[in-house]
Design a protein around this motif. Structure first.
Motif, PDB file in Angstrom:
ATOM      1  N   VAL A  92      51.587  18.855 -12.692  1.00 36.23           N
ATOM      2  CA  VAL A  92      51.074  17.543 -13.409  1.00 36.23           C
ATOM      3  C   VAL A  92      52.308  16.725 -14.226  1.00 36.23           C
ATOM      4  CG1 VAL A  92      49.348  16.379 -14.889  1.00 36.23           C
ATOM      5  CG2 VAL A  92      48.777  18.326 -13.461  1.00 36.23           C
ATOM      6  N   VAL A  93      52.816  15.733 -13.739  1.00 36.33           N
ATOM      7  CA  VAL A  93      53.999  15.262 -14.546  1.00 36.33           C
ATOM      8  C   VAL A  93      53.665  14.810 -15.705  1.00 36.33           C
ATOM      9  CG1 VAL A  93      55.848  13.503 -14.345  1.00 36.33           C
ATOM     10  CG2 VAL A  93      54.904  14.689 -12.099  1.00 36.33           C
ATOM     11  N   ASP A  94      54.499  14.909 -16.913  1.00 31.97           N
ATOM     12  CA  ASP A  94      54.196  14.504 -18.175  1.00 31.97           C
ATOM     13  C   ASP A  94      54.463  12.851 -18.183  1.00 31.97           C
ATOM     14  OD1 ASP A  94      54.653  13.739 -21.067  1.00 31.97           O
ATOM     15  OD2 ASP A  94      55.510  15.773 -21.294  1.00 31.97           O
ATOM     16  N   LYS A  95      53.537  12.249 -18.663  1.00 33.00           N
ATOM     17  CA  LYS A  95      53.798  10.496 -18.711  1.00 33.00           C
ATOM     18  C   LYS A  95      54.992  10.065 -19.560  1.00 33.00           C
ATOM     19  CE  LYS A  95      48.632  10.249 -17.787  1.00 33.00           C
ATOM     20  NZ  LYS A  95      47.374   9.289 -18.155  1.00 33.00           N
ATOM     21  N   LYS A  96      55.121  11.025 -20.587  1.00 30.60           N
ATOM     22  CA  LYS A  96      56.249  10.506 -21.487  1.00 30.60           C
ATOM     23  C   LYS A  96      57.503  10.794 -20.742  1.00 30.60           C
ATOM     24  CE  LYS A  96      56.157  11.587 -25.691  1.00 30.60           C
ATOM     25  NZ  LYS A  96      55.798  12.303 -27.074  1.00 30.60           N
ATOM     26  N   LEU A  97      57.633  11.817 -19.866  1.00 32.68           N
ATOM     27  CA  LEU A  97      58.888  12.448 -19.485  1.00 32.68           C
ATOM     28  C   LEU A  97      58.882  12.295 -17.759  1.00 32.68           C
ATOM     29  CD1 LEU A  97      59.499  15.495 -21.574  1.00 32.68           C
ATOM     30  CD2 LEU A  97      60.203  13.365 -22.249  1.00 32.68           C
ATOM     31  N   ASP A  98      58.749  10.873 -17.458  1.00 32.65           N
ATOM     32  CA  ASP A  98      58.630  10.698 -15.962  1.00 32.65           C
ATOM     33  C   ASP A  98      59.643  10.375 -15.089  1.00 32.65           C
ATOM     34  OD1 ASP A  98      59.252   8.188 -16.872  1.00 32.65           O
ATOM     35  OD2 ASP A  98      57.228   7.206 -16.217  1.00 32.65           O
ATOM     36  N   GLY A  99      60.642  10.863 -15.592  1.00 30.03           N
ATOM     37  CA  GLY A  99      62.126  10.769 -14.978  1.00 30.03           C
ATOM     38  C   GLY A  99      62.715   9.453 -15.142  1.00 30.03           C
ATOM     39  N   GLY A 100      62.488   8.872 -16.185  1.00 31.39           N
ATOM     40  CA  GLY A 100      63.180   7.771 -16.532  1.00 31.39           C
ATOM     41  C   GLY A 100      63.897   7.901 -17.871  1.00 31.39           C
TER      42      GLY A 100
END
Length: 286
Positions: free
Chosen positions: A127-135
């Motif tokens: 489940v990907v962290d919305k704050k740390l989404d690869g940006g």
């Protein structure tokens, strides 16, 4: 006219007999075995050809099995060793005319690829962290991983090193293991190394949140290291707090990487997926 005749061997004049010599001892000649009938030879040839064909098939089958993954062979499946199922990795495209960081034409070891494309993707089931989404993230977000006691001084060190970009990705696995990866790009490899030197003081890194004391990870062997990169891997010293925290630092040219994994509960984090994550992220940077 006289008829000419040719003397044949039978008509040749007899020669004087040779002087008699002592008789030589005769050497016995072993009797030859009788030749097998032709039908027996044909049968043997057929059986030999059949054996060669079967032998070839057997060798081919053996090669096929040895070249397959163990889990692909029925009855030989093995239990998972704990590694996560990451997607197939590939290096991102570079701007036209830009070399890879460790190629002959890139003495400064600069990463010309988009830093966000160098982040390791999340594995299957995460489940990907919305704050740390690869940006992109701020330097403040990166510094939030460190305990408040050392955050201020480290923030000044980071400011002096003048980072260009910070990218991050985070996720949580079904077993509760949380992973955060940060990539910080500087203006040169010297700045990246200098900043790492400011983090690791007297062999121990600045404490992270939830890990007041750290020790070298004795299970880390530096596997998957790319020539020119450096890795420093640590574990939280026992007794663990609310969650066990592992951390790994990577230096690859102008870029510093931080990999953090934590998990609440008595079981804590597992070394296999942590080491796997560090290795794969390091390979992407190399």
């Amino acid at each position: 006219m006289t008829e000419q005749t040719t003397e044949t061997p039978a008509q040749a004049a007899p020669t004087a007999p040779a002087a008699p010599s002592a008789p030589a001892e005769a050497t016995p000649v072993p009797p030859q075995a009788p030749k097998p009938p032709r039908r027996v030879l044909r049968a043997v040839a057929r059986w030999t050809a059949a054996a060669l064909v079967l032998g070839g098939l057997g060798a081919g089958t053996a090669f096929g099995i040895t070249s397959m993954e163990r889990t692909d062979v029925p009855g030989l499946a093995t239990e998972s060793d704990g590694r996560w199922d990451y997607p197939r990795l590939s290096l991102p495209a570079l701007p036209d005319g830009s070399p890879r960081p460790y190629s002959d034409g890139n003495v400064a070891e600069i990463h010309h690829a988009d830093l966000r494309r160098l982040l390791l993707p999340a594995p299957a089931g995460a489940v990907v962290d919305k704050k740390l989404d690869g940006g992109w993230v701020s330097t403040g977000q990166y510094l939030s991983e460190y305990a408040k006691g050392g955050r201020s001084a480290l923030g000044q060190t980071l400011k002096d090193a003048a980072p260009r970009h910070v990218a991050a990705r985070g996720w949580t696995m079904p077993d509760g293991t949380s992973t955060r990866i940060y990539l910080v790009r500087f203006n040169s490899a010297a700045f990246a190394q200098s900043f790492l030197d400011g983090i690791i003081v007297s062999g121990s890194p600045v404490p992270l949140v939830g890990a007041p004391e750290t020790v070298l990870d004795e299970g880390w062997s530096g596997g998957g290291k790319v020539v020119g990169t450096s890795s420093y891997v640590y574990d939280e010293a026992k007794p663990y707090g609310e969650a066990q925290v592992r951390q790994g630092y990577l230096v690859a040219g102008d870029t510093l990487g931080l990999v953090v994994q934590s998990r609440k509960g008595k079981e804590g984090t597992r070394s296999v997926p942590f080491h796997q994550t560090v290795i794969l992220q390091n390979q992407l940077l190399g």
